[in-house]
Scaffold this motif. Structure first.
Motif, PDB file in Angstrom:
ATOM      1  N   THR A 131     -42.336 -34.211 -12.611  1.00  0.00           N
ATOM      2  CA  THR A 131     -43.688 -34.632 -12.304  1.00  0.00           C
ATOM      3  C   THR A 131     -44.529 -33.383 -12.056  1.00  0.00           C
ATOM      4  O   THR A 131     -44.105 -32.487 -11.334  1.00  0.00           O
ATOM      5  CB  THR A 131     -43.704 -35.514 -11.027  1.00  0.00           C
ATOM      6  OG1 THR A 131     -42.825 -36.608 -11.221  1.00  0.00           O
ATOM      7  CG2 THR A 131     -45.107 -36.017 -10.726  1.00  0.00           C
ATOM      8  N   LEU A 132     -45.703 -33.340 -12.649  1.00  0.00           N
ATOM      9  CA  LEU A 132     -46.637 -32.236 -12.392  1.00  0.00           C
ATOM     10  C   LEU A 132     -47.640 -32.726 -11.373  1.00  0.00           C
ATOM     11  O   LEU A 132     -48.258 -33.773 -11.549  1.00  0.00           O
ATOM     12  CB  LEU A 132     -47.343 -31.807 -13.676  1.00  0.00           C
ATOM     13  CG  LEU A 132     -46.438 -31.328 -14.813  1.00  0.00           C
ATOM     14  CD1 LEU A 132     -47.271 -30.909 -16.009  1.00  0.00           C
ATOM     15  CD2 LEU A 132     -45.562 -30.174 -14.358  1.00  0.00           C
ATOM     16  N   VAL A 152     -33.010 -33.786  -5.156  1.00  0.00           N
ATOM     17  CA  VAL A 152     -34.284 -34.206  -5.727  1.00  0.00           C
ATOM     18  C   VAL A 152     -34.917 -35.268  -4.844  1.00  0.00           C
ATOM     19  O   VAL A 152     -34.193 -36.012  -4.184  1.00  0.00           O
ATOM     20  CB  VAL A 152     -34.106 -34.723  -7.175  1.00  0.00           C
ATOM     21  CG1 VAL A 152     -33.744 -33.611  -8.099  1.00  0.00           C
ATOM     22  CG2 VAL A 152     -33.109 -35.851  -7.250  1.00  0.00           C
ATOM     23  N   PRO A 153     -36.229 -35.380  -4.776  1.00  0.00           N
ATOM     24  CA  PRO A 153     -37.197 -34.550  -5.492  1.00  0.00           C
ATOM     25  C   PRO A 153     -37.298 -33.150  -4.881  1.00  0.00           C
ATOM     26  O   PRO A 153     -37.241 -32.996  -3.676  1.00  0.00           O
ATOM     27  CB  PRO A 153     -38.498 -35.320  -5.335  1.00  0.00           C
ATOM     28  CG  PRO A 153     -38.336 -36.111  -4.091  1.00  0.00           C
ATOM     29  CD  PRO A 153     -36.869 -36.428  -3.988  1.00  0.00           C
ATOM     30  N   SER A 177     -53.917 -25.150 -11.585  1.00  0.00           N
ATOM     31  CA  SER A 177     -52.573 -24.795 -11.160  1.00  0.00           C
ATOM     32  C   SER A 177     -51.836 -26.068 -10.761  1.00  0.00           C
ATOM     33  O   SER A 177     -52.426 -26.997 -10.223  1.00  0.00           O
ATOM     34  CB  SER A 177     -52.597 -23.793 -10.008  1.00  0.00           C
ATOM     35  OG  SER A 177     -53.009 -24.405  -8.816  1.00  0.00           O
ATOM     36  N   PHE A 178     -50.554 -26.069 -11.053  1.00  0.00           N
ATOM     37  CA  PHE A 178     -49.748 -27.265 -10.859  1.00  0.00           C
ATOM     38  C   PHE A 178     -48.467 -26.930 -10.115  1.00  0.00           C
ATOM     39  O   PHE A 178     -47.936 -25.824 -10.241  1.00  0.00           O
ATOM     40  CB  PHE A 178     -49.371 -27.878 -12.225  1.00  0.00           C
ATOM     41  CG  PHE A 178     -50.553 -28.339 -13.019  1.00  0.00           C
ATOM     42  CD1 PHE A 178     -50.984 -29.647 -12.942  1.00  0.00           C
ATOM     43  CD2 PHE A 178     -51.237 -27.459 -13.837  1.00  0.00           C
ATOM     44  CE1 PHE A 178     -52.075 -30.082 -13.670  1.00  0.00           C
ATOM     45  CE2 PHE A 178     -52.339 -27.883 -14.569  1.00  0.00           C
ATOM     46  CZ  PHE A 178     -52.763 -29.202 -14.484  1.00  0.00           C
ATOM     47  N   ASP A 179     -47.979 -27.903  -9.353  1.00  0.00           N
ATOM     48  CA  ASP A 179     -46.656 -27.814  -8.756  1.00  0.00           C
ATOM     49  C   ASP A 179     -45.730 -28.629  -9.645  1.00  0.00           C
ATOM     50  O   ASP A 179     -46.033 -29.763  -9.985  1.00  0.00           O
ATOM     51  CB  ASP A 179     -46.645 -28.388  -7.333  1.00  0.00           C
ATOM     52  CG  ASP A 179     -47.462 -27.538  -6.367  1.00  0.00           C
ATOM     53  OD1 ASP A 179     -47.759 -26.377  -6.703  1.00  0.00           O
ATOM     54  OD2 ASP A 179     -47.783 -28.041  -5.280  1.00  0.00           O
ATOM     55  N   VAL A 180     -44.629 -28.024 -10.045  1.00  0.00           N
ATOM     56  CA  VAL A 180     -43.663 -28.697 -10.908  1.00  0.00           C
ATOM     57  C   VAL A 180     -42.555 -29.247 -10.010  1.00  0.00           C
ATOM     58  O   VAL A 180     -41.878 -28.487  -9.317  1.00  0.00           O
ATOM     59  CB  VAL A 180     -43.069 -27.726 -11.951  1.00  0.00           C
ATOM     60  CG1 VAL A 180     -42.086 -28.445 -12.854  1.00  0.00           C
ATOM     61  CG2 VAL A 180     -44.183 -27.072 -12.758  1.00  0.00           C
ATOM     62  N   GLU A 181     -42.397 -30.579 -10.022  1.00  0.00           N
ATOM     63  CA  GLU A 181     -41.409 -31.226  -9.166  1.00  0.00           C
ATOM     64  C   GLU A 181     -40.347 -31.903 -10.018  1.00  0.00           C
ATOM     65  O   GLU A 181     -40.654 -32.694 -10.903  1.00  0.00           O
ATOM     66  CB  GLU A 181     -42.084 -32.268  -8.273  1.00  0.00           C
ATOM     67  CG  GLU A 181     -41.116 -33.003  -7.361  1.00  0.00           C
ATOM     68  CD  GLU A 181     -41.796 -34.033  -6.495  1.00  0.00           C
ATOM     69  OE1 GLU A 181     -41.713 -33.904  -5.270  1.00  0.00           O
ATOM     70  OE2 GLU A 181     -42.416 -34.958  -7.042  1.00  0.00           O
ATOM     71  N   LEU A 182     -39.102 -31.564  -9.746  1.00  0.00           N
ATOM     72  CA  LEU A 182     -37.971 -32.238 -10.383  1.00  0.00           C
ATOM     73  C   LEU A 182     -37.721 -33.503  -9.577  1.00  0.00           C
ATOM     74  O   LEU A 182     -37.320 -33.439  -8.419  1.00  0.00           O
ATOM     75  CB  LEU A 182     -36.737 -31.333 -10.388  1.00  0.00           C
ATOM     76  CG  LEU A 182     -35.472 -31.904 -11.023  1.00  0.00           C
ATOM     77  CD1 LEU A 182     -35.689 -32.177 -12.507  1.00  0.00           C
ATOM     78  CD2 LEU A 182     -34.306 -30.955 -10.826  1.00  0.00           C
ATOM     79  N   THR A 183     -38.001 -34.682 -10.168  1.00  0.00           N
ATOM     80  CA  THR A 183     -37.859 -35.936  -9.432  1.00  0.00           C
ATOM     81  C   THR A 183     -36.503 -36.586  -9.664  1.00  0.00           C
ATOM     82  O   THR A 183     -36.026 -37.340  -8.826  1.00  0.00           O
ATOM     83  CB  THR A 183     -38.987 -36.921  -9.789  1.00  0.00           C
ATOM     84  OG1 THR A 183     -39.041 -37.074 -11.193  1.00  0.00           O
ATOM     85  CG2 THR A 183     -40.319 -36.417  -9.285  1.00  0.00           C
ATOM     86  N   ILE A 222     -42.062 -25.541 -18.375  1.00  0.00           N
ATOM     87  CA  ILE A 222     -40.976 -25.852 -17.437  1.00  0.00           C
ATOM     88  C   ILE A 222     -40.584 -27.317 -17.568  1.00  0.00           C
ATOM     89  O   ILE A 222     -39.402 -27.658 -17.620  1.00  0.00           O
ATOM     90  CB  ILE A 222     -41.401 -25.524 -15.990  1.00  0.00           C
ATOM     91  CG1 ILE A 222     -41.565 -24.015 -15.820  1.00  0.00           C
ATOM     92  CG2 ILE A 222     -40.399 -26.081 -14.982  1.00  0.00           C
ATOM     93  CD1 ILE A 222     -42.228 -23.603 -14.523  1.00  0.00           C
ATOM     94  N   LYS A 223     -41.594 -28.177 -17.646  1.00  0.00           N
ATOM     95  CA  LYS A 223     -41.330 -29.616 -17.780  1.00  0.00           C
ATOM     96  C   LYS A 223     -40.515 -29.891 -19.042  1.00  0.00           C
ATOM     97  O   LYS A 223     -39.527 -30.628 -19.010  1.00  0.00           O
ATOM     98  CB  LYS A 223     -42.654 -30.382 -17.821  1.00  0.00           C
ATOM     99  CG  LYS A 223     -42.484 -31.886 -17.928  1.00  0.00           C
ATOM    100  CD  LYS A 223     -43.835 -32.600 -17.916  1.00  0.00           C
ATOM    101  CE  LYS A 223     -43.622 -34.099 -18.030  1.00  0.00           C
ATOM    102  NZ  LYS A 223     -44.873 -34.835 -18.022  1.00  0.00           N
ATOM    103  N   ALA A 224     -40.893 -29.278 -20.149  1.00  0.00           N
ATOM    104  CA  ALA A 224     -40.185 -29.491 -21.414  1.00  0.00           C
ATOM    105  C   ALA A 224     -38.735 -29.021 -21.318  1.00  0.00           C
ATOM    106  O   ALA A 224     -37.818 -29.700 -21.800  1.00  0.00           O
ATOM    107  CB  ALA A 224     -40.915 -28.767 -22.549  1.00  0.00           C
ATOM    108  N   LYS A 225     -38.512 -27.865 -20.693  1.00  0.00           N
ATOM    109  CA  LYS A 225     -37.151 -27.328 -20.561  1.00  0.00           C
ATOM    110  C   LYS A 225     -36.266 -28.250 -19.723  1.00  0.00           C
ATOM    111  O   LYS A 225     -35.116 -28.496 -20.070  1.00  0.00           O
ATOM    112  CB  LYS A 225     -37.179 -25.934 -19.931  1.00  0.00           C
ATOM    113  CG  LYS A 225     -37.679 -24.856 -20.854  1.00  0.00           C
ATOM    114  CD  LYS A 225     -37.716 -23.515 -20.153  1.00  0.00           C
ATOM    115  CE  LYS A 225     -38.215 -22.425 -21.075  1.00  0.00           C
ATOM    116  NZ  LYS A 225     -38.305 -21.126 -20.393  1.00  0.00           N
TER     117      LYS A 225
END
Length: 127
Positions: free
Chosen positions: A125-126, A97-98, A60-66, A113-116
């Motif tokens: 950043t994952l 951000v972040p 499981s990963f946390d998706v962070e918009l940096t 999500i990262k790709a979008k």
């Protein structure tokens, strides 16, 4: 008279936290850090020492918009689509951000999500 002192209702606090938006939780963390002179990032840094071995097994990963990039309106639309948040909360994530966009995402969901977000100029950043 200790008995008249109101006890902390942990269950109510936890219930309130579950109902809070990401922005409200972020504001709460900042207020606690300011009030008590602590940093919420310290435990993460301490846990980072063993993260190398755990990363190989991570599911499981946390998706962070940096970085939000130069297409903020498109980034806000993507955040709304991903999180289901309203316009104000989505804009808040992009502007401050972040920001954690999604916590506990599967590897495939996190990559999607990262790709979008990267498609609209965001840096993700994952964790």
């Amino acid at each position: 008279m200790e008995e008249t002192k109101m006890a902390l209702d942990k269950d109510k606090i936890i219930a309130d936290l579950k109902e809070a938006s990401i922005l409200e939780l972020n504001d709460l963390v900042k207020a606690i850090e300011d009030e008590f002179g602590v940093s919420a990032a310290a435990p993460v840094a301490a846990a980072g020492a063993g993260a190398g071995a755990a990363e190989a097994e991570k599911d499981s990963f946390d998706v962070e918009l940096t970085e939000s990039g130069d297409q903020k309106i498109k980034a806000i639309k993507v955040i709304r689509e991903i999180t289901g948040l309203g316009l104000k909360d989505s804009k808040g994530l992009v502007d401050n951000v972040p920001s954690i966009v999604k916590e506990g995402a599967s590897k495939d969901e996190a990559e999607d999500i990262k790709a979008k977000l990267e498609a609209v100029g965001g840096v993700v950043t994952l964790k």
